[in-house]
Each structure stands twice: as C-alpha cells, then as structure tokens.
Write a protein that holds these residues in place. Structure first.
Motif, mmCIF file in Angstrom:
data_model
loop_
_atom_site.group_PDB
_atom_site.id
_atom_site.type_symbol
_atom_site.label_atom_id
_atom_site.label_comp_id
_atom_site.label_asym_id
_atom_site.label_seq_id
_atom_site.Cartn_x
_atom_site.Cartn_y
_atom_site.Cartn_z
ATOM 1 N N ARG A 73 40.214 37.512 38.166
ATOM 2 C CA ARG A 73 40.955 38.626 37.953
ATOM 3 C C ARG A 73 42.501 38.410 37.596
ATOM 4 O O ARG A 73 43.074 39.176 36.619
ATOM 5 C CB ARG A 73 40.936 39.489 39.109
ATOM 6 C CG ARG A 73 41.510 41.071 39.007
ATOM 7 C CD ARG A 73 41.012 41.664 37.909
ATOM 8 N NE ARG A 73 39.744 42.532 38.395
ATOM 9 C CZ ARG A 73 38.889 42.821 37.309
ATOM 10 N NH1 ARG A 73 38.872 42.498 35.965
ATOM 11 N NH2 ARG A 73 37.640 43.282 38.031
ATOM 12 N N HIS A 315 46.743 41.439 42.303
ATOM 13 C CA HIS A 315 45.618 41.684 41.540
ATOM 14 C C HIS A 315 44.489 42.209 42.438
ATOM 15 O O HIS A 315 43.376 42.874 42.026
ATOM 16 C CB HIS A 315 44.986 40.695 40.664
ATOM 17 C CG HIS A 315 45.857 40.057 39.612
ATOM 18 N ND1 HIS A 315 45.984 40.855 38.360
ATOM 19 C CD2 HIS A 315 46.584 38.855 39.377
ATOM 20 C CE1 HIS A 315 46.961 40.313 37.675
ATOM 21 N NE2 HIS A 315 47.329 39.191 38.398
ATOM 22 N N GLN A 318 42.984 45.769 42.149
ATOM 23 C CA GLN A 318 41.923 46.034 41.000
ATOM 24 C C GLN A 318 40.785 45.108 41.179
ATOM 25 O O GLN A 318 40.029 45.087 40.194
ATOM 26 C CB GLN A 318 42.757 45.768 39.734
ATOM 27 C CG GLN A 318 43.921 46.493 39.294
ATOM 28 C CD GLN A 318 45.047 46.101 40.246
ATOM 29 O OE1 GLN A 318 45.710 45.003 40.141
ATOM 30 N NE2 GLN A 318 45.807 47.204 40.678
ATOM 31 N N LEU A 319 40.437 44.495 42.144
ATOM 32 C CA LEU A 319 39.336 43.373 42.199
ATOM 33 C C LEU A 319 37.980 44.102 42.302
ATOM 34 O O LEU A 319 37.022 43.865 41.474
ATOM 35 C CB LEU A 319 39.468 42.552 43.342
ATOM 36 C CG LEU A 319 38.096 41.438 43.645
ATOM 37 C CD1 LEU A 319 38.386 40.573 42.009
ATOM 38 C CD2 LEU A 319 38.510 40.536 44.525
#
Length: 332
Positions: A73, A315, A318-319
């Motif tokens: 990601r 991140h 948003q994983l």
C-alpha cells in the motif's frame, strides 16, 4: 452460430499454512465451482516469492502477510496500485518454539536462554527463524526477546519459508523459531521442539494474514470478485467448526496444499500445546470476527512499525477495503 466464451480462471497464490484453509476448503467443497468461478490455487514456498509474482501479474489474488500488504500500500513496488484487502484470513495460530537442545537443559524462556548464553562465554549470537521481516512472527519474536533484555549484538533473526523451519531447528542452525501452524506442531512432533509462547497471548488479536485482490480483478471482474469473497467467507465459517476438522485435515494433507499427515494437521487445528498451556486451546480461528476487515486490529501493526522506525503507517487507514467486504456480504 454463436459462441459464448467462459471467463478466464482466477489465479490465487497461497503459502502452505493453516490460514490458507478457507481458500482450500472453498475449492475442495465445490463452493467456487457452484458460484461459477474457475479458481486455480497455487502453492508458493515463501512470502517474498508470492509477493513478487502478484506484483508482476501472475496472480489475481493471494494470501499475504498484513505487513507486506502495508508495504504494498505504501507503493514500494511497481504495479501495486488499485489492489484491495477486503478480508483477514485468520486469527491466531502462531507460536514460538525452542529447540530440543535448550529444552533438554530445562531452558524454556528468553531470559533463561540469554543468561545461559552469556555465562557460556562462547560469544555466539542466538539465532532465531521468522518467515519475513514484515511478518507478525518476526515482530512477536523481537518483542519476546527485547522484553527479556536481549541486546542487538546477542541475537539475530533470519528469514526462512515456513516449511523449512523445523529442519533448521533440528539441524542446530536455529535456537528457536516463530511460525504459523501447522509448522509449530510439525516441529514438536517430528523434531521434539517445544512451544514456549503463543502468539495470541503475546499480542491478542494481532493481524497476521490478509486476502489481497489485484486492481484488475477488482475493477474489471467486479461481480466475480464479490462471488469469490462470499465463497471464502462461507468456507471460513465451515473451517471454524471443530466438527469439520477431521474432514478439513484430510483436505489439507494433499501434496498440492500442506503435504503433511492429516493427524498432524488435525492436532495443529486443535490448538492444544501440552508444553505450555495446560490444556487450554489456542487454535487458529476462522470465524466472522477473525475474517472481517476491522481496522482496530491494525493498531498493533502500527506500533511495530514505529518501533522499527519505518515509514508507511500513514497508509494504514487505507489498507482495508471494508466497503468491498460489505458489498460482498449483502444478501443476494
């Protein structure tokens, strides 16, 4: 004359571990076929291999370490855009195992190992095995050793495929390992190692493996993606029922999958480690709580990355793709 072309097969990579069971059971129970999916499962020896093959388009989906998914990601590999992580694949099933050489001396803790090694004046570094530098196993091992007072120059952790752990602990190359089942049980039965710590006790509910879907699969074959997730989730619920474990063990013993004896796999599924937990089972779980993409399980992973001073935790939000999961779970 008209011709109808069948959709291409869905190529899924996995590592021979218990937490691949939902993928294998969905295939062997015929769930994929019933849903109209032509799924091809392919075993890979280690996490670096499966990661690279996915990035270069050889797989449409794969089983992956949560830490590797975060690395993906963060954009550290070419071709890593657009993929989705809609499922965890398990909870629990990892253990720390020490070699017979230490157990025979009555040494069962990290502190005892360190004290014994220091008093020997050998200058030898204790050597442990984990499956990948971004694995929960590596983090669990680091924390277990650090909490006992280990210094950087006293230990080394090397990365090996799960299936090679037992033979390397037996040969004396490794003092201990942290690995997922069934390879803990394999090490105990075949090479007389002993479980001295259980992952889910060291870090309850920590993230381990996830299911990753490529950007092309998700975007261009969306309906099939939803069907795929439904099948895996259904198979996972079946795997979680202890009454199904004898049949599941027979599925998994096939050389295409785990390639170990069914009796050993069934014991691994039970989560019973007589050497440490006095009959309390710590089995790998495949129930809804274990599989659903809950962001709260990622907190521990963020803490491990901070300890190692790695970038990428920004991140984490948003994983997981909870929207894709929710869409797949909607009633048909």
């Amino acid at each position: 004359m008209s011709f109808s072309l069948s959709p291409p097969s869905i190529r899924i990579g996995f590592i021979p571990l218990l937490d691949a069971a939902p993928l294998i059971a969905a295939q062997e129970l015929g769930l994929f076929r019933t849903a109209g999916l032509d799924v091809r499962l392919r075993a890979e020896p280690g996490w670096a291999t499966i990661y690279d093959k996915f990035v270069f388009g050889e797989f449409d989906a794969m089983q992956l370490l949560a830490g590797q998914a975060l690395d993906l990601r963060a954009g550290r590999s070419i071709g890593s855009t657009g993929f989705a992580v809609p499922l965890f694949l398990n909870r629990g099933g990892s253990c720390i195992v020490l070699s017979k050489l230490w157990i025979d001396r009555g040494i069962t803790t990290a502190k005892q190992m360190l004290m014994a090694n220091r008093s020997s004046d050998s200058g030898r570094r204790l050597t442990f095995g984990a499956v990948h530098r971004l694995s929960s196993h590596g983090f669990l091992l680091q924390n277990w050793l650090r909490e006992a007072g280990a210094k950087e120059d006293e230990i080394q952790i090397i990365n090996l495929p799960p299936s090679l752990m037992a033979r390397n602990i037996h040969s004396g190359h490794l003092d201990g390992i942290c690995v997922g089942e069934p390879w803990c049980t394999h090490c105990m039965i075949e090479y007389r190692g002993s479980v001295v710590a259980i992952g889910d006790e060291l870090a309850p509910n920590h993230p381990d493996k996830v299911f990753v879907i490529s950007g092309n699969m998700r975007q261009q074959r969306h309906a099939e993606t939803l069907q795929l997730l439904r099948c895996i989730f259904q198979a996972a619920a079946w795997c979680d029922e202890t009454a199904n474990h004898p049949e599941l063990a027979l599925m998994l013993e096939d050389d295409r999958y785990l390639g170990l004896e069914a009796d050993m796999i069934e014991r691994a599924l039970s989560g019973n480690y007589d050497s440490i937990n006095n009959g309390k089972a710590h089995r790998v779980r495949f129930n809804s709580a274990a599989m659903s993409p809950s962001g709260s399980r990622l907190t521990w992973l963020a803490e491990q990355w901070h300890k190692n001073q790695w970038d990428g935790t920004k991140h984490l939000p948003q994983l997981l793709d909870s929207k894709l999961f929710a869409e797949a779970m909607e009633p048909a």
